[in-house]
Design an enzyme around this catalytic site. Structure first.
Site, PDB file in Angstrom:
ATOM      1  N   CYS A  33       0.899  -1.109   0.002  1.00 51.76           N
ATOM      2  CA  CYS A  33       0.223  -0.130   0.147  1.00 51.76           C
ATOM      3  C   CYS A  33       0.838   1.190  -0.050  1.00 51.76           C
ATOM      4  O   CYS A  33       1.654   1.558   1.034  1.00 51.76           O
ATOM      5  CB  CYS A  33      -1.020  -0.073   1.495  1.00 51.76           C
ATOM      6  SG  CYS A  33      -1.777   1.468   1.546  1.00 51.76           S
ATOM      7  N   TYR A 164      -4.711   5.498 -10.168  1.00 49.86           N
ATOM      8  CA  TYR A 164      -6.023   4.817  -9.890  1.00 49.86           C
ATOM      9  C   TYR A 164      -6.967   5.139 -10.951  1.00 49.86           C
ATOM     10  O   TYR A 164      -7.694   4.492 -11.069  1.00 49.86           O
ATOM     11  CB  TYR A 164      -6.095   5.056  -8.493  1.00 49.86           C
ATOM     12  CG  TYR A 164      -5.287   4.080  -7.631  1.00 49.86           C
ATOM     13  CD1 TYR A 164      -5.698   3.094  -7.461  1.00 49.86           C
ATOM     14  CD2 TYR A 164      -4.151   4.536  -6.971  1.00 49.86           C
ATOM     15  CE1 TYR A 164      -4.889   1.985  -6.229  1.00 49.86           C
ATOM     16  CE2 TYR A 164      -3.320   3.839  -6.428  1.00 49.86           C
ATOM     17  CZ  TYR A 164      -3.840   2.472  -6.026  1.00 49.86           C
ATOM     18  OH  TYR A 164      -2.883   1.705  -5.218  1.00 49.86           O
TER      19      TYR A 164
END
Length: 289
Positions: A33, A164
């Site tokens: 992450c 993203y």
């Protein structure tokens, strides 16, 4: 792992409610992450290992969420939980969202203080001055804060979240729009670094951490999984030199696990990878050269 709006806890480390004491807080993060790796990097750069302990969840998310399966007995040895959601429910029994990382937990109460990376970064940089190691870099110097904030807003919108948006595009037009925004900004950053060691010259700052976590995932995950494939990081002469130099700093290197990143992005993408195949490439040994 994407930055979709979810309820979050907003306690302030260093406030009267959460005073700074050695061993009182624990950072939970995962090597996959980017949002949580930047806290892990910051913790090491500032020398706060004795103030804030850390626990890591497996980079592959289960149906029950983030799991502490990397630890003996598949439980966090300090918080004594097997899944991160347990801490969310202990903090708020009616918590309606998913368990996200990073998260700062108060060890004594086993409740969440804060789970928003932007807020945690700012608190560590501004409220822990009496506890950082003597040779720690000033990552958020007062004379550069306005410029750092402005650049961080761009990095968030066009790079950290921008990639993203490329992945999440539902139409060809949207994909091309976000693809071009992402790579145009990388081109500008590459030009910026042509005559600078770091984003603000010779001084390492908060902005460098934010850019690095995206660059570290570029070739091993974003290029293929997110279709961000105009070119590789290695094709940007200045960004590649810059990323490799940051990687040589222990705080960056020790928190960068390319195998975990590759495995996590491949196996958390079951829609695009139903056969659960983990790519063998690219060769990440070039980061050491």
């Amino acid at each position: 792992m994407t930055k979709t709006p979810v309820p979050h806890f907003s306690g302030i480390l260093g406030s009267a409610a959460y005073p700074i004491e050695a061993g009182r807080y624990r950072l939970i993060w995962s090597e996959i992450c980017p949002w949580s790796q930047r806290i892990a990097i910051l913790r090491r750069l500032l020398g706060l290992e004795d103030i804030i302990s850390e626990g890591k969840v497996n980079p592959v998310i289960t149906e029950q969420g983030w799991q502490f399966s990397l630890d003996e007995g598949q439980r966090d040895p300090v918080l004594d939980i097997d899944y991160l959601m347990a801490i969310y429910k202990q903090t708020d029994a009616d918590y309606p969202g998913r368990a996200t990382i990073p998260v700062i937990v108060e060890v004594t109460t086993k409740k969440i203080v804060n789970n928003e990376s932007q807020e945690i970064m700012l608190q560590l940089e501004t409220n822990f001055s009496d506890f950082v190691k003597a040779d720690a870099p000033d990552l958020y110097p007062e004379n550069l804060r306005a410029e750092i904030d402005a650049l961080n807003a761009i990095l968030l919108e066009e790079i950290n979240q921008g990639v993203y948006k490329v992945k999440a595009a539902k139409t060809q037009a949207d994909y091309e729009k976000y693809f071009n925004i992402f790579f145009n900004r990388l081109d500008e950053l590459d030009a910026r670094l042509a005559e600078r060691r770091f984003l603000f010259g010779e001084q390492l700052t908060d902005s460098d951490i934010r850019l690095y976590v995206s660059l570290a995932r570029f070739d091993v995950a974003y290029y293929t999984t997110f279709r961000a494939n105009r070119n590789c990081l290695t094709d940007f002469p200045n960004l590649w030199r810059y990323a490799k130099e940051l990687y040589q700093i222990p705080a960056f290197r020790e928190t960068t696990n390319f195998d975990a990143i590759k495995k996590g992005f491949a196996l958390n993408n079951l829609e695009g990878n139903p056969n659960r195949i983990v790519p063998l490439g690219p060769d990440t040994s070039i980061w050491d050269k």
